[in-house]
Scaffold this motif. Sequence first.
Motif, PDB file in Angstrom:
ATOM      1  N   MET A 135       0.674  -1.361  -0.168  1.00  0.00           N
ATOM      2  CA  MET A 135      -0.100   0.034   0.131  1.00  0.00           C
ATOM      3  C   MET A 135       0.854   1.311  -0.076  1.00  0.00           C
ATOM      4  SD  MET A 135      -3.021   1.237   2.627  1.00  0.00           S
ATOM      5  CE  MET A 135      -2.118   1.905   3.853  1.00  0.00           C
ATOM      6  N   ALA A 136       0.809   2.105  -0.834  1.00  0.00           N
ATOM      7  CA  ALA A 136       1.608   3.274  -1.287  1.00  0.00           C
ATOM      8  C   ALA A 136       0.863   4.823  -0.891  1.00  0.00           C
ATOM      9  CB  ALA A 136       2.339   3.232  -2.631  1.00  0.00           C
ATOM     10  N   ASN A 137       1.590   5.546  -0.360  1.00  0.00           N
ATOM     11  CA  ASN A 137       1.290   6.757  -0.450  1.00  0.00           C
ATOM     12  C   ASN A 137       1.889   7.604  -1.480  1.00  0.00           C
ATOM     13  OD1 ASN A 137       0.812   9.773   0.049  1.00  0.00           O
ATOM     14  ND2 ASN A 137       1.662   9.519   2.096  1.00  0.00           N
ATOM     15  N   LEU A 138       0.907   7.997  -2.683  1.00  0.00           N
ATOM     16  CA  LEU A 138       1.190   8.448  -3.786  1.00  0.00           C
ATOM     17  C   LEU A 138       1.076   9.869  -3.948  1.00  0.00           C
ATOM     18  CD1 LEU A 138       0.571   5.632  -6.451  1.00  0.00           C
ATOM     19  CD2 LEU A 138       2.772   6.400  -5.375  1.00  0.00           C
ATOM     20  N   ASP A 139       0.729  10.582  -2.812  1.00  0.00           N
ATOM     21  CA  ASP A 139       0.468  11.945  -2.720  1.00  0.00           C
ATOM     22  C   ASP A 139       1.942  12.715  -3.463  1.00  0.00           C
ATOM     23  OD1 ASP A 139      -1.900  12.944  -2.130  1.00  0.00           O
ATOM     24  OD2 ASP A 139      -1.614  12.744  -0.111  1.00  0.00           O
ATOM     25  N   ASP A 140       1.688  14.029  -3.979  1.00  0.00           N
ATOM     26  CA  ASP A 140       2.828  14.691  -4.355  1.00  0.00           C
ATOM     27  C   ASP A 140       3.827  14.753  -3.218  1.00  0.00           C
ATOM     28  OD1 ASP A 140       1.325  14.914  -6.730  1.00  0.00           O
ATOM     29  OD2 ASP A 140       1.047  17.187  -6.554  1.00  0.00           O
ATOM     30  N   PHE A 141       5.173  14.772  -3.751  1.00  0.00           N
ATOM     31  CA  PHE A 141       6.347  15.036  -2.670  1.00  0.00           C
ATOM     32  C   PHE A 141       7.560  15.819  -3.174  1.00  0.00           C
ATOM     33  CE2 PHE A 141      10.192  13.068  -0.773  1.00  0.00           C
ATOM     34  CZ  PHE A 141       9.978  13.247   0.283  1.00  0.00           C
TER      35      PHE A 141
END
Length: 245
Positions: A135-141
């Motif tokens: 499960m991945a956090n793909l918010d902008d970084f």
Amino acid sequence: MPKRNPTKSQRAVMELLDQGLPVEQIANSLGKSALAVKKQLNRIKRRVREGRIAPSPLPIERAANEPRIYLAGFDVFRRDAKEHGEHLKQLCRDRGFIGLYPLDGQVPSSLQTQDAARWIYAANIELIRSADIVMANLDDFRGSGEPDSGTAFEVGFAAALGKPVWAYRSNEGTLAQRVEAAATGSNGAYCAGGYLIEDFGLSVNLMLACSAQLVVGGPAACLDAIRSKVDEGTPVFGGLGLAKR
């Protein structure tokens, strides 16, 4: 043959395994070789299958019944990274999952900078291999339209292993909506760096969007969606999905 409770040595190994630690870290924690730990785990698993060990409950039995989810994301760079990791793992426990957080391992203090980096890489790779789902956090970084590069790598690695990949973003805005256009051409809009802003109506690069089931919301919403699929008995694979939560 009568059933018996695990020995103190067996319990120590199983408890560390239940925490999501890879074999190398278990060995390091117990002062054993990785080969010795692997052999011990194989013996324990065999005896569990044969019904010769009957703890109440066995950590290794819980691990067999509870999906293990690798928690990928740039959350490891937060000021409160450890605390946030515990929060994510509790969200997993609340839904019957085992959360595997990249910062769970203790980097040996004797390692120099680049050796420590290689150790972390190897440990995370082993965690992904041991996971049932990523499960991945793909918010902008660190920039509009771009998730964390390390997380993108982990998504790709999981996809290559054939593991289900789920991801979440805090909003459903597309790349074309989020990345500021500095110029336009016959093929579309270009960013300030002179690169085409891809416009497939997706919120992330197509290689990520096509490899992950994307949920709009936070980690709790994504875990709820995974739990729902698991309870339905339906496959948790699939990319290009978009579920609002």
